[in-house]
Design a protein around this motif. Sequence first.
Motif, PDB file in Angstrom:
ATOM      1  N   ALA A   1       0.960  -1.300   0.097  1.00 44.48           N
ATOM      2  CA  ALA A   1       0.201   0.091  -0.084  1.00 44.48           C
ATOM      3  C   ALA A   1       0.857   1.121   0.162  1.00 44.48           C
ATOM      4  CB  ALA A   1      -0.914  -0.028   1.190  1.00 44.48           C
ATOM      5  N   VAL A   2       1.942   1.383   0.656  1.00 46.90           N
ATOM      6  CA  VAL A   2       2.944   2.277   0.813  1.00 46.90           C
ATOM      7  C   VAL A   2       3.574   2.558  -0.598  1.00 46.90           C
ATOM      8  CG1 VAL A   2       5.096   3.278   1.606  1.00 46.90           C
ATOM      9  CG2 VAL A   2       3.468   2.169   3.331  1.00 46.90           C
TER      10      VAL A   2
ATOM     11  N   SER B   1       3.694   5.952  -5.653  1.00 49.21           N
ATOM     12  CA  SER B   1       3.359   5.965  -7.059  1.00 49.21           C
ATOM     13  C   SER B   1       2.312   6.985  -7.249  1.00 49.21           C
ATOM     14  CB  SER B   1       3.522   4.472  -7.681  1.00 49.21           C
ATOM     15  OG  SER B   1       4.532   3.733  -7.265  1.00 49.21           O
ATOM     16  N   TRP B   2       1.067   6.699  -6.916  1.00 49.69           N
ATOM     17  CA  TRP B   2      -0.026   7.361  -7.053  1.00 49.69           C
ATOM     18  C   TRP B   2       0.082   8.853  -6.874  1.00 49.69           C
ATOM     19  CZ3 TRP B   2      -2.833  10.447  -3.916  1.00 49.69           C
ATOM     20  CH2 TRP B   2      -4.116  10.982  -4.396  1.00 49.69           C
TER      21      TRP B   2
ATOM     22  N   GLU C   1      10.374   5.284   1.313  1.00 51.27           N
ATOM     23  CA  GLU C   1      11.510   4.546   1.822  1.00 51.27           C
ATOM     24  C   GLU C   1      11.631   4.267   3.032  1.00 51.27           C
ATOM     25  OE1 GLU C   1      14.115   1.237   1.174  1.00 51.27           O
ATOM     26  OE2 GLU C   1      12.905   2.394  -0.356  1.00 51.27           O
ATOM     27  N   SER C   2      11.546   5.648   3.787  1.00 47.07           N
ATOM     28  CA  SER C   2      11.541   5.565   5.385  1.00 47.07           C
ATOM     29  C   SER C   2      10.512   4.744   6.009  1.00 47.07           C
ATOM     30  CB  SER C   2      11.653   6.759   5.731  1.00 47.07           C
ATOM     31  OG  SER C   2      11.548   7.195   7.277  1.00 47.07           O
ATOM     32  N   ALA C   3       9.396   5.045   5.381  1.00 48.15           N
ATOM     33  CA  ALA C   3       8.337   4.046   5.795  1.00 48.15           C
ATOM     34  C   ALA C   3       8.289   2.669   5.586  1.00 48.15           C
ATOM     35  CB  ALA C   3       6.968   4.340   5.497  1.00 48.15           C
TER      36      ALA C   3
END
Length: 307
Positions: free
Chosen positions: A232-233, A238-239, A263-265
């Motif tokens: 989902a992240v 991307s969205w 990337e941090s998430a």
Amino acid sequence: MVHAHHQRGHRAAVVALLLVGSLLTPLALTALWARETISSTDGYVAVADTLAADDDVREALVDHLTTATLDQVDAGAPLRLAMESLVREVLTRVVDSDAFATAWSEANRRAHTTALALLTDGDAGALGLSDDGQVTLDLAPVVELARAELLARGITLADSLPQIDASVPLVSSEDLVTARSAYSTLDTVADWLPWVAALMLVAAVALARRRAAALAWAAGLIVAATALVSLAVVVGRSWYVESLSGSRLRTEVTVALADTLGESALVALRAGYVLGAGLAVAAVVVWLVARLTGRRRTQPVPPAQPA
């Protein structure tokens, strides 16, 4: 029959606790990440500072600031071309300096203060919104450093340049206001969601008659749930980048910032995989202990030898 009904209820309770606790685990990790990165100015600046070392970002900033500076120069094509080469050279030197890293951090700190005010229903009007309602990264100090170096080189034209718009748009204030409820929810649940998830998993294992199996199921469910949230992240990142197409907000900086925050998430969510692996190992250990204990209990007791 009452006993069978009790067993089914007991099994259903264990399954429910496992499912809910496992699903809440990556959500709790996401909430904690948001608390440490989105809610914390220091946390955000630490992430944003990594962009200062990105060659593509620095090159894009030099291009942007060079164009912004030359837009204020009233000169013919030959002089403008000569000025462009010199301004680009000076800005490249400035962007590669330690002074730029400091200016970058401070600009991101101010931008985060503005964004956080919008997310928390505060008054961001006096904190740095652009005329079209965007949170911007104000890099005027970087331009002033370049101006000082141009003057040091004897380019007196730099002193007569008017105020240069060195802002880089980051995010629309409307988007931040729209995200306010989601941010508020994440910020609130970050206090107690990790504890709820942990208590549910502990309760499920404690109530389970086959604890090794419960641990194994918890491991698999947590890994699966973490993979879904990670996906989902990636899709959300991307969205968001695609949604910026054709907008003034789509710059090398905003795309790189979205990628870095995403990337941090994902890095924060790796704790879910680590937890799943740890529970899988625990399941194996519990199973082995149960097998060894069962064998000892079933070993026949040797008959006593006659005296």
